[in-house]
Design a protein around this motif. Structure first.
Motif, PDB file in Angstrom:
ATOM      1  N   ASP A  32       0.872  -1.216  -0.109  1.00  0.00           N
ATOM      2  CA  ASP A  32      -0.066   0.007   0.036  1.00  0.00           C
ATOM      3  C   ASP A  32       0.816   1.238  -0.274  1.00  0.00           C
ATOM      4  O   ASP A  32       2.164   1.188   0.657  1.00  0.00           O
ATOM      5  CB  ASP A  32      -0.868  -0.026   1.282  1.00  0.00           C
ATOM      6  N   SER A  34       0.517   5.617   0.474  1.00  0.00           N
ATOM      7  CA  SER A  34      -0.046   6.804   0.454  1.00  0.00           C
ATOM      8  C   SER A  34       1.120   7.957   0.435  1.00  0.00           C
ATOM      9  O   SER A  34       2.138   7.884   0.859  1.00  0.00           O
ATOM     10  CB  SER A  34      -0.653   6.919   1.965  1.00  0.00           C
ATOM     11  N   GLN A  35       0.607   8.878  -0.206  1.00  0.00           N
ATOM     12  CA  GLN A  35       1.638   9.968  -0.449  1.00  0.00           C
ATOM     13  C   GLN A  35       0.832  11.359  -0.291  1.00  0.00           C
ATOM     14  O   GLN A  35      -0.252  11.621  -0.783  1.00  0.00           O
ATOM     15  CB  GLN A  35       2.187   9.827  -1.980  1.00  0.00           C
ATOM     16  N   THR A  36       1.484  12.463   0.217  1.00  0.00           N
ATOM     17  CA  THR A  36       0.924  13.747   0.322  1.00  0.00           C
ATOM     18  C   THR A  36       1.966  14.613   0.304  1.00  0.00           C
ATOM     19  O   THR A  36       3.148  14.609   0.248  1.00  0.00           O
ATOM     20  CB  THR A  36       0.373  14.075   1.778  1.00  0.00           C
ATOM     21  N   MET A  44       5.903  10.190   1.883  1.00  0.00           N
ATOM     22  CA  MET A  44       5.232   9.021   1.390  1.00  0.00           C
ATOM     23  C   MET A  44       5.326   8.106   2.426  1.00  0.00           C
ATOM     24  O   MET A  44       6.313   7.965   3.220  1.00  0.00           O
ATOM     25  CB  MET A  44       5.918   8.618   0.065  1.00  0.00           C
TER      26      MET A  44
ATOM     27  N   MET B   1      -5.359   4.587   4.238  1.00  0.00           N
ATOM     28  CA  MET B   1      -4.871   3.354   3.963  1.00  0.00           C
ATOM     29  C   MET B   1      -5.341   2.186   4.543  1.00  0.00           C
ATOM     30  O   MET B   1      -5.762   2.048   5.442  1.00  0.00           O
ATOM     31  CB  MET B   1      -3.198   3.668   4.605  1.00  0.00           C
ATOM     32  N   ASN B   6      -3.526   4.033   9.117  1.00  0.00           N
ATOM     33  CA  ASN B   6      -3.609   5.060   8.408  1.00  0.00           C
ATOM     34  C   ASN B   6      -2.293   6.180   8.391  1.00  0.00           C
ATOM     35  O   ASN B   6      -1.687   6.206   9.262  1.00  0.00           O
ATOM     36  CB  ASN B   6      -5.025   6.036   8.372  1.00  0.00           C
ATOM     37  N   SER B   7      -2.290   6.898   7.195  1.00  0.00           N
ATOM     38  CA  SER B   7      -0.817   7.632   7.095  1.00  0.00           C
ATOM     39  C   SER B   7      -0.781   8.772   8.071  1.00  0.00           C
ATOM     40  O   SER B   7       0.286   9.238   8.563  1.00  0.00           O
ATOM     41  CB  SER B   7      -0.741   8.187   5.694  1.00  0.00           C
TER      42      SER B   7
END
Lengths: 89, 451
Positions: A32, A34-36, A44, B1, B6-7
């Protein structure tokens, strides 16, 4: 074993490609991503599976840090347990 | 996520570690040395050196591995041992300095930062061995680097051994003559606990197992950061925020403790729920009190703020760990806390306020530097006051006071590293010489009779 890879850097093109290539090279599967962007800052978080990785955790951690530095990225890898412990009851 | 994470949460944890100084303050391995007793001092030294090196040989490496894998700094790896006054009681030695040297050597071989347990428990009276140990302290502490010592002079059950209080006043003066570092490694306790992982007061009590892993968590910076978000909110919100934060910090400590215990094959003892500051900016207990709304730590309101903090840390932490113990609470070591140092320098934080604060937090007058010409009976009187607070309130109190040779109020002293630097604080005038000279025992309070 699952782990969290975190990448922090000034935003630029190709960061994800660079990091995923490093991981693929070491037989690490990305589960998985997630990037912001926080202002100009790239952050990331990746959940990865280390089952097929031949390196020890310490070697892998050093490898990612060194390769990250070559490109101006701050890369860390931590076992998933620490986040579970802190945020899951 | 997906995968339950979660991020936002991950980023929060990473920020706690990278920006808010979150760390595990110490993994301390307790080792019983009761089986090392011998009439021959050399044989006793050899046995205890071998045992410590055998039990703790992998401690530092294991700590570093965990640090690496979990990405959480483990600042100190330490050892606590059975009080040496018990271990050495049958030795025919005139003093215990050779044993302190051996402990120092064992600490260096295993690579730990400190070894605690050069200790005597004499709350009700001295054994011959207690006296030998106490009289060895000045030389033992000045000739070793990593050995920490403690003497328990009072308890709620036994009262205060005022002979021990008087003697410790003299010993602290004598230790200080040889340099300030000796006193920084010496704690005088009331109600000492047997499973404390924090130095300088750690020792491995006789009720403890053969070996044990105790972990001390920390995180004043994380609590401070969380409280910045509740500006203007009521104390209900403040307490709840501290509890939630302490819970998270302690869960991490519990994980590290269980992991260390598993890898070393040593039983897990306790997590000590403490907010232990360091001299680093942003890692200060004083700062938390100031964020609560006090202009300066040490001003009026400080005791109430600290009481809330101390209680909420325990309430949040206790649910996060299977076993809680040690000192558990907020620490207020003056030299080790940037906010306290600033406030003491300015004169807002004085010894009287610190004494009041010790009634509601986890330890006592900790890392207090006083003028070098302070009399031994004055130091003994400071210890007696603090011991009385511990005895009457059923809590641990401690005194780690450093009369700094050649310095006076307005000067400061630098201990280096985590021990920080301290301004020399003024004590009250008015002699306690006659009071201290009486000797004997202050009887235990009525509420010691609880059966």
């Amino acid at each position: 074993m699952k782990a969290i890879v975190s990448v922090f850097a000034q935003d630029s093109k190709g960061i994800i490609a660079y990091v995923t290539r490093l991981l693929a090279e070491k037989e690490i599967n990305v589960l998985d991503i997630s990037q912001t962007l926080m202002q100009e800052f790239f952050a990331m978080i990746m959940l990865v599976d280390l089952s097929d990785c031949a390196l020890s955790f310490t070697e892998l951690s050093r490898f990612l840090q060194e390769k990250g530095q070559e490109r101006g990225l701050d890369i860390h890898i931590q076992r998933q347990d620490i986040f579970d412990a802190m945020h899951r009851v | 996520m997906s995968y339950l994470l979660n991020s936002g949460e991950i980023l929060q944890t990473i920020q706690m570690i990278s920006q808010q100084h979150l760390d595990v303050r110490t993994i301390t391995m307790g080792i019983s040395l009761l089986d090392c007793a011998d009439t021959d001092t050399e044989a006793c030294c050899r046995k205890l050196y071998d045992k410590i090196c055998r039990c703790a040989g992998r401690l530092v490496q294991t700590g570093c591995d965990i640090e690496n894998e979990f990405g959480i700094p483990i600042v100190n790896k330490r050892i606590s041992v059975t009080p040496i006054s018990l271990v050495a009681a049958s030795c025919k030695a005139a003093d215990y300095v050779p044993i302190a040297r051996t402990l120092d050597r064992a600490a260096k071989t295993t690579g730990v930062n400190f070894i605690g347990g050069f200790s005597a428990l004499c709350q009700k009276g001295f054994t011959e061995s207690d006296l030998k140990l106490i009289r060895s302290l000045p030389e033992a502490l000045s000739e070793t680097e990593l050995v920490c010592a403690s003497v328990n002079v009072a308890s709620t059950r036994a009262g205060i051994n005022m002979d021990a209080v008087r003697l410790m006043g003299e010993i602290i003066k004598e230790t200080a003559e040889r340099g300030p570092m000796g006193c920084a490694k010496l704690v005088v306790f009331s109600n000492a606990v047997e499973d404390n992982p924090f130095m300088a007061g750690a020792f491995h009590g006789v009720g403890e197992p053969e070996t044990v892993i105790n972990v001390g968590v920390s995180g004043p910076g994380v609590v401070a950061h969380a409280l910045k978000e509740c500006k203007g909110e009521s104390f209900d919100v403040v307490a709840e925020t501290v509890k939630r934060t302490a819970f998270k910090i302690t869960r991490m400590g519990e994980l590290v403790a269980q992991e260390a215990s598993r890898r070393l094959g040593v039983p897990f003892g306790v997590v000590d729920l403490s907010l232990a500051p360091t001299p680093a900016v942003g890692d200060s207990v004083a700062e938390i009190l100031e964020i609560m709304g006090l202009e300066r730590c040490g001003g009026h309101g400080t005791t109430a703020a600290l009481a809330l903090l101390n209680d909420a840390v325990k309430k949040g932490g206790v649910m996060a760990s299977s076993h809680v113990g040690g000192l558990s609470g907020a620490f207020i070591p003056v030299s080790e806390d940037a906010g306290m140092i600033a406030s003491a320098k300015e004169g807002t934080l004085c010894l009287d306020k610190l004494e009041a604060m010790t009634c509601v937090c986890s330890v006592g007058l900790d890392m207090i530097a006083v003028p070098g010409d302070t009399r031994a009976d004055t130091i003994a009187a400071v210890i007696a006051d603090e011991a009385a607070i511990g005895m009457v309130n059923n809590k641990t109190t401690a005194v780690r006071i450093i009369p700094v040779k050649g310095k006076t109020v307005g000067d400061s002293v630098d201990f280096g590293g985590l021990l920080g630097s301290a301004p020399i604080m003024p004590l009250h005038g008015g002699s306690a010489a006659e009071f201290i000279a009486r000797g004997g025992r202050i009887p235990a309070p009525l509420h010691s009779l609880r059966n």
